[in-house]
Design a protein around this motif. Structure first.
Motif, PDB file in Angstrom:
ATOM      1  N   ARG A 215      71.027  67.332  76.043  1.00  0.00           N
ATOM      2  CA  ARG A 215      70.237  67.220  77.270  1.00  0.00           C
ATOM      3  C   ARG A 215      68.755  67.077  76.950  1.00  0.00           C
ATOM      4  O   ARG A 215      68.283  67.418  75.872  1.00  0.00           O
ATOM      5  CB  ARG A 215      70.460  68.451  78.151  1.00  0.00           C
ATOM      6  N   GLY A 216      68.025  66.569  77.930  1.00  0.00           N
ATOM      7  CA  GLY A 216      66.577  66.488  77.815  1.00  0.00           C
ATOM      8  C   GLY A 216      66.122  65.622  76.658  1.00  0.00           C
ATOM      9  O   GLY A 216      66.535  64.471  76.509  1.00  0.00           O
TER      10      GLY A 216
ATOM     11  N   GLN B  83      56.218  78.903  75.863  1.00  0.00           N
ATOM     12  CA  GLN B  83      56.215  79.198  77.299  1.00  0.00           C
ATOM     13  C   GLN B  83      55.896  80.669  77.542  1.00  0.00           C
ATOM     14  O   GLN B  83      56.309  81.556  76.792  1.00  0.00           O
ATOM     15  CB  GLN B  83      57.549  78.830  77.941  1.00  0.00           C
TER      16      GLN B  83
ATOM     17  N   LEU C  74      63.032  79.298  80.182  1.00  0.00           N
ATOM     18  CA  LEU C  74      63.800  78.095  80.512  1.00  0.00           C
ATOM     19  C   LEU C  74      63.898  77.134  79.329  1.00  0.00           C
ATOM     20  O   LEU C  74      62.988  77.098  78.481  1.00  0.00           O
ATOM     21  CB  LEU C  74      63.131  77.358  81.685  1.00  0.00           C
TER      22      LEU C  74
ATOM     23  N   GLU D 230      59.334  75.130  74.719  1.00  0.00           N
ATOM     24  CA  GLU D 230      60.196  76.307  74.816  1.00  0.00           C
ATOM     25  C   GLU D 230      59.604  77.519  74.113  1.00  0.00           C
ATOM     26  O   GLU D 230      59.643  78.631  74.655  1.00  0.00           O
ATOM     27  CB  GLU D 230      61.572  75.974  74.237  1.00  0.00           C
TER      28      GLU D 230
ATOM     29  N   LYS E  19      60.648  69.766  84.425  1.00  0.00           N
ATOM     30  CA  LYS E  19      60.774  69.585  85.884  1.00  0.00           C
ATOM     31  C   LYS E  19      59.856  70.526  86.630  1.00  0.00           C
ATOM     32  O   LYS E  19      59.181  70.134  87.594  1.00  0.00           O
ATOM     33  CB  LYS E  19      62.230  69.807  86.289  1.00  0.00           C
ATOM     34  N   LYS E  20      59.803  71.784  86.199  1.00  0.00           N
ATOM     35  CA  LYS E  20      58.986  72.798  86.866  1.00  0.00           C
ATOM     36  C   LYS E  20      57.512  72.415  86.877  1.00  0.00           C
ATOM     37  O   LYS E  20      56.823  72.560  87.898  1.00  0.00           O
ATOM     38  CB  LYS E  20      59.185  74.142  86.173  1.00  0.00           C
TER      39      LYS E  20
ATOM     40  N   HIS F 157      63.671  73.284  77.752  1.00  0.00           N
ATOM     41  CA  HIS F 157      62.550  72.360  77.980  1.00  0.00           C
ATOM     42  C   HIS F 157      62.776  71.411  79.145  1.00  0.00           C
ATOM     43  O   HIS F 157      61.821  71.004  79.812  1.00  0.00           O
ATOM     44  CB  HIS F 157      62.233  71.579  76.692  1.00  0.00           C
ATOM     45  N   TRP F 158      64.026  71.005  79.405  1.00  0.00           N
ATOM     46  CA  TRP F 158      64.244  70.065  80.515  1.00  0.00           C
ATOM     47  C   TRP F 158      63.961  70.708  81.867  1.00  0.00           C
ATOM     48  O   TRP F 158      63.533  70.033  82.790  1.00  0.00           O
ATOM     49  CB  TRP F 158      65.649  69.465  80.450  1.00  0.00           C
ATOM     50  N   GLU F 159      64.166  72.037  81.957  1.00  0.00           N
ATOM     51  CA  GLU F 159      63.817  72.746  83.184  1.00  0.00           C
ATOM     52  C   GLU F 159      62.312  72.953  83.274  1.00  0.00           C
ATOM     53  O   GLU F 159      61.717  72.861  84.361  1.00  0.00           O
ATOM     54  CB  GLU F 159      64.536  74.096  83.240  1.00  0.00           C
ATOM     55  N   LEU F 160      61.678  73.229  82.138  1.00  0.00           N
ATOM     56  CA  LEU F 160      60.218  73.358  82.116  1.00  0.00           C
ATOM     57  C   LEU F 160      59.550  72.041  82.484  1.00  0.00           C
ATOM     58  O   LEU F 160      58.541  72.018  83.209  1.00  0.00           O
ATOM     59  CB  LEU F 160      59.761  73.787  80.717  1.00  0.00           C
TER      60      LEU F 160
ATOM     61  N   GLN G 259      67.015  77.336  73.761  1.00  0.00           N
ATOM     62  CA  GLN G 259      68.374  76.820  73.578  1.00  0.00           C
ATOM     63  C   GLN G 259      69.148  77.594  72.513  1.00  0.00           C
ATOM     64  O   GLN G 259      70.352  77.403  72.351  1.00  0.00           O
ATOM     65  CB  GLN G 259      68.330  75.343  73.165  1.00  0.00           C
TER      66      GLN G 259
END
Length: 422
Positions: free
Chosen positions: A275-276, A402, A141, A399, A148-149, A143-146, A346
């Motif tokens: 983003r993020g 992970q 994912l 990122e 949140k996760k 970083h912005w999804e990580l 990304q």
């Protein structure tokens, strides 16, 4: 700010150098020379007028002493006329100096010979690359999804509290952010930089001193009631420590480091590419600054580049170094190296540091001088670099580190975080 004598004596060199920035500076340079000529003529007339007035005043005193009152009174009338003339000339001189400075403030620094020609960041020259780009597992994912996760950065909460570009770091995310700041500061102080805690707002004179004003006025948050500016980088308050300072040659070099939050109004366009953590209005940064002897500033620049390389090697992040072209070079810089870390999720490079030599450009604005071995006052050279800007370093760590089990913390940071995985 460029020095007028240098412009006057090296007009063709300045025009040719500024052409690397894709600008024809001929008109501006001619205007500077013309204004300076007018200023010097007014100054010469004022000096002569004041000298004549002083000479007459002494003569008047002697005439009164010798009883030649009538002759003394006639000369006194003339000194009155000279005083009026000198006041008018002084006003004209101040106006001409203001016009000259206004013109000089609009002229950027002359690029170093190493600066490549070019128009945009696509023309920057890659000079170094190091580190293996990791192969991520399927389903990795950004970083912005990580964030949140794992509930470590809340972008929506920051938007609620302030607006876009003001994230809230939580739990292990906040701890990792603090660990990075402490680690960067420790690395910098171990390298001989003195740590400072600096103001987060500066006055107008400080903004002009380092060249943020008037060039980047629209990018700075302005506290209008007090005419103060939120800092866009620790470079501004840090370098202004030395504004109007006369150093001894033995004081050089000077190196300082400091952590500050940084504030920038202009965060660019919107979309996936910003983003993020990619581009923020508020972010944390640890800066290194140097005040150097002109003969040693480029050696110092290389040392600063190697210092930042060492930090990225410790973090084991894939990175590259770019030499900025003329079209992408900052207003005040003579030579800049950008560091970029590769964001695997990304599939793009993210700028994390700029290391620059400003030569005498800032020092001339700041009146930052040192007394050289011949006893003459000389402008110092100023340099600065990010070591490092946190948001994109953090994005790179999240990122690139992970795994399916979580985000591994780089070994060098684990003593600071107190944990090895999120």
């Amino acid at each position: 700010m460029l020095q007028v004598p240098f412009i006057r004596d090296h007009k063709d060199v300045v025009v040719k150098g500024l052409a690397k920035r894709n600008m024809d500076a001929t008109g501006m340079i001619n205007q500077v020379i013309s204004l300076d000529e007018a200023r010097r003529n007014i100054q010469a007339e004022l000096d002569n007028t004041l000298a004549e007035s002083n000479s007459l005043s002494k003569e008047i005193g002697l005439l009164y002493k010798s009883g030649q009152t009538e002759k003394a009174n006639l000369l006194k009338e003339k000194t009155g006329q000279l005083k009026e003339l000198s006041k008018a000339l002084s006003d004209d001189l101040n106006k001409k100096i203001a016009e000259l400075n206004e013109c000089l403030y609009k002229i950027p620094n002359v690029p170093n010979d190493l600066v490549p020609s070019g128009h945009t960041d696509e023309d920057n020259e890659e000079v170094f690359r190091e580190g293996e780009i990791p192969q991520l597992f399927e389903g990795a994912l950004p970083h912005w999804e990580l964030a949140k996760k794992y509930d470590i950065i809340d972008f929506e909460l920051g938007n609620k509290i302030t607006g876009a570009g003001f994230p809230v770091y939580k739990g292990k995310g906040a701890r990792l952010q603090r660990a990075l700041i402490a680690y960067f500061l420790d690395k910098n102080t171990e390298a001989g930089y003195t740590e400072y805690q600096l103001p987060h707002l500066v006055n107008e004179a400080s903004g002009f001193g380092t060249g943020q004003l008037p060039d980047k006025e629209g990018q700075m948050y302005h506290v209008t009631a007090d005419n103060l500016y939120l800092i866009p980088t620790a470079e501004v308050p840090g370098t202004n420590i030395f504004r109007d300072v006369l150093l001894n040659e033995s004081d050089l070099p000077i190196g300082i480091t400091g952590y500050t939050p940084c504030f920038r109004r202009e965060a660019g366009s919107y979309g996936a590419h910003v983003r993020g953590l990619n581009r923020l209005h508020q972010f944390d940064k640890v800066e290194i600054l140097r005040i150097e002897h002109p003969s040693k500033s480029y050696e110092a620049l290389d040392n600063m580049v190697n210092h930042v390389k060492g930090i990225l090697q410790d973090l084991q992040l894939p990175y590259r170094i770019l030499r900025l072209c003329g079209g992408d070079l900052g207003f005040t810089s003579a030579l800049t190296y950008d560091f970029e870390v590769f964001s695997t999720a990304q599939n793009k490079w993210l700028e994390i540091s700029s290391v620059s030599n400003f030569e005498t450009f800032q020092a001339n604005r700041l009146k930052l001088r040192f007394k050289n071995s011949k006893g003459k006052n000389e402008l110092a050279h100023t340099l600065n670099g990010s070591a490092l800007a946190l948001p994109r370093v953090l994005a790179g760590i999240l990122e690139n580190y992970q795994t399916k089990e979580g985000i591994i913390i780089p070994k060098v940071l684990q003593p600071y975080t107190g944990f090895s995985i999120i």
